[in-house]
Design an enzyme around this catalytic site. Structure first.
Site, PDB file in Angstrom:
ATOM      1  N   SER A 185     102.466  -1.057 -34.054  1.00 17.21           N
ATOM      2  CA  SER A 185     101.350  -1.099 -32.943  1.00 17.21           C
ATOM      3  C   SER A 185     102.257  -1.107 -31.560  1.00 17.21           C
ATOM      4  O   SER A 185     103.528  -1.234 -31.580  1.00 17.21           O
ATOM      5  CB  SER A 185     100.506  -2.507 -33.052  1.00 17.21           C
ATOM      6  OG  SER A 185     101.144  -3.485 -32.713  1.00 17.21           O
ATOM      7  N   CYS A 186     101.574  -0.859 -30.363  1.00 17.51           N
ATOM      8  CA  CYS A 186     101.949  -0.880 -28.987  1.00 17.51           C
ATOM      9  C   CYS A 186     102.280  -2.216 -28.615  1.00 17.51           C
ATOM     10  O   CYS A 186     101.701  -2.133 -27.297  1.00 17.51           O
ATOM     11  CB  CYS A 186     101.513   0.271 -28.303  1.00 17.51           C
ATOM     12  SG  CYS A 186     101.675   1.800 -29.133  1.00 17.51           S
ATOM     13  N   ASP A 187     102.616  -3.335 -29.222  1.00 19.78           N
ATOM     14  CA  ASP A 187     102.501  -4.461 -28.445  1.00 19.78           C
ATOM     15  C   ASP A 187     103.998  -5.051 -28.724  1.00 19.78           C
ATOM     16  O   ASP A 187     104.325  -4.939 -29.960  1.00 19.78           O
ATOM     17  CB  ASP A 187     101.222  -5.463 -29.146  1.00 19.78           C
ATOM     18  CG  ASP A 187     101.440  -6.605 -28.102  1.00 19.78           C
ATOM     19  OD1 ASP A 187     102.365  -7.247 -28.087  1.00 19.78           O
ATOM     20  OD2 ASP A 187     100.320  -6.951 -27.660  1.00 19.78           O
TER      21      ASP A 187
END
Ligand SMILES: *Cc1c(COP(=O)(O)O)cnc(C)c1O
Length: 377
Positions: A324-326
């Site tokens: 994910s983009c976290d």
């Protein structure tokens, strides 16, 4: 890795992973292991570890009891065939509305750690049994539960006296020594405290009869842990030491120890890269991370064994991260993980010991990544 899981993965290939596969034979073995190691103790499976209907049905058939924390868990447990007299509403933080609903379904055993919670139960579930959770620091546990639940011993005495005065059955005490607790001697101190509370309350005319020994029984990740027999013997000796010939009724609430080693996640390597030409560590990005099943890698607390199709080749240090983009979606970085240098993009990896605390911790779709798929065989 069991032959049944190996077989399942080979015969049902899936390139839209990740997926968890749980082998019910292992859950059955674990249940019987607990029942044998602690023969006079009732087993309340902690449903939150993995509430898959097949697991709950199997355990209901085997005679297990259930520790639940919400109306949904109570309903799942009853739907699996457990009768309400085999269900404990073990969360110390409950809406009064939910206590009333559980009572209407026939649940008569409730956890408390404050006088206000006792008041709610006296109103919404009159005459029920309550047990009071005492604080336990979870020292040595890999996933400590710290101070969120439980109260000091002196307060437990007051809480149970209040329950007795309000017409509830002051049934006993509970504690949790921290999840993935590798030291079976950690039960000793909590049992010493419990025995003192039993004596205090007896002097005030309130007879307790039950000790809930909680969960904490480990599953094997990378490090070896003592077997369930050792836990049974050590806990029994501690009960003898502190209660002599008057050992109360006991229950345990295993979650991780019941289902952890029954499950394996098959995941895929999405990318292997470096942050600069001279970066010593490779970054290995998997299609599973903190948000779709591996929350327990928070602070790198639970370190899962990861198998690859290149095991046996030379190893090199890696940072392992999710898709994910976290930026918190990094599984292992402070303490690098060693994986084969020949590992390639697109390879499948197997993450072991993932039967507990994975599917239910998976988000509903952060960044559009689907919740963890689960197969129970
Ligand atoms: C989560 C929980 C358990 C299960 O703990 P494990 O360490 O997974 O065995 C048991 N009892 C209570 C009250 C819990 O909240």
């Amino acid at each position: 890795m069991t032959d049944r899981i190996k077989d399942f993965l080979a015969r049902n290939r899936d390139d839209d992973g990740p997926r968890l596969v749980v082998d019910l034979d292992v859950v059955r073995e674990n249940y019987l292991g607990f029942a044998n190691a602690l023969p006079d103790t009732r087993v309340f499976y902690a449903v939150k570890a993995n509430p898959a209907p097949e697991i709950l049905s199997l355990l209901a058939d085997l005679g297990s009891y259930f520790d639940t924390a919400s109306m949904t868990e109570i309903e799942q447990t009853l739907a699996a065939g457990a009768t309400p007299d085999r269900v404990s509403f073990g969360n110390t933080i409950k809406k009064e509305k939910d206590i009333a609903r559980a009572y209407a379904l026939g649940v008569r055993l409730y956890a408390v750690d404050s006088e206000d919670e006792v008041e709610k139960i006296a109103r919404a579930a009159p005459g029920s049994k309550v047990f009071c959770r005492i604080l336990c620091d979870g020292a040595g546990a890999e996933w400590p539960l710290s101070r969120k639940f439980g109260c000091a011993p002196e307060m437990a005495t007051r809480v149970l006296e209040r329950a007795h005065a309000l017409g509830l059955a002051a049934h006993g005490l509970s504690f949790h020594v921290g999840s993935q607790q590798p030291n079976p001697r950690m039960w000793d101190r909590a049992l010493k405290t419990s025995a003192a509370i039993f004596r205090d309350l007896a002097e005030r005319g309130v007879q307790l009869s039950m000790i809930n020994l909680g969960g904490g029984f480990p599953t094997r990740y990378l490090k070896d842990v003592p077997g369930v027999k050792t836990y049974g013997q050590t806990i029994f000796r501690a009960l003898r030491r502190h209660f002599g010939n008057r050992i109360p009724e006991t229950i345990i609430e295993p979650g991780r120890g019941m289902v952890g080693n029954a499950g394996i996640i098959e995941a895929e390597v999405v990318l292997i890269s470096r942050k600069s030409e001279d970066d010593r560590r490779r970054w290995v990005y998997l299609d599973i991370g903190r948000f779709n099943g591996l929350v327990e890698t928070t602070d790198e607390m639970i370190r899962y064994p990861i198998r690859t199709d290149r095991d046996g080749d030379a190893l090199g240090p890696c940072v392992i991260a999710g898709p994910s983009c976290d930026s918190i979606d990094v599984l292992y970085e402070k303490d690098p993980y060693f994986l084969p240098v020949t590992l390639e993009i697109g390879a499948k990896v197997l993450i072991e010991g993932t039967g507990a605390y994975t599917t239910t911790y998976s988000s509903v779709g952060f960044n559009g990544f689907a919740p963890l798929k689960s197969y129970v065989i």
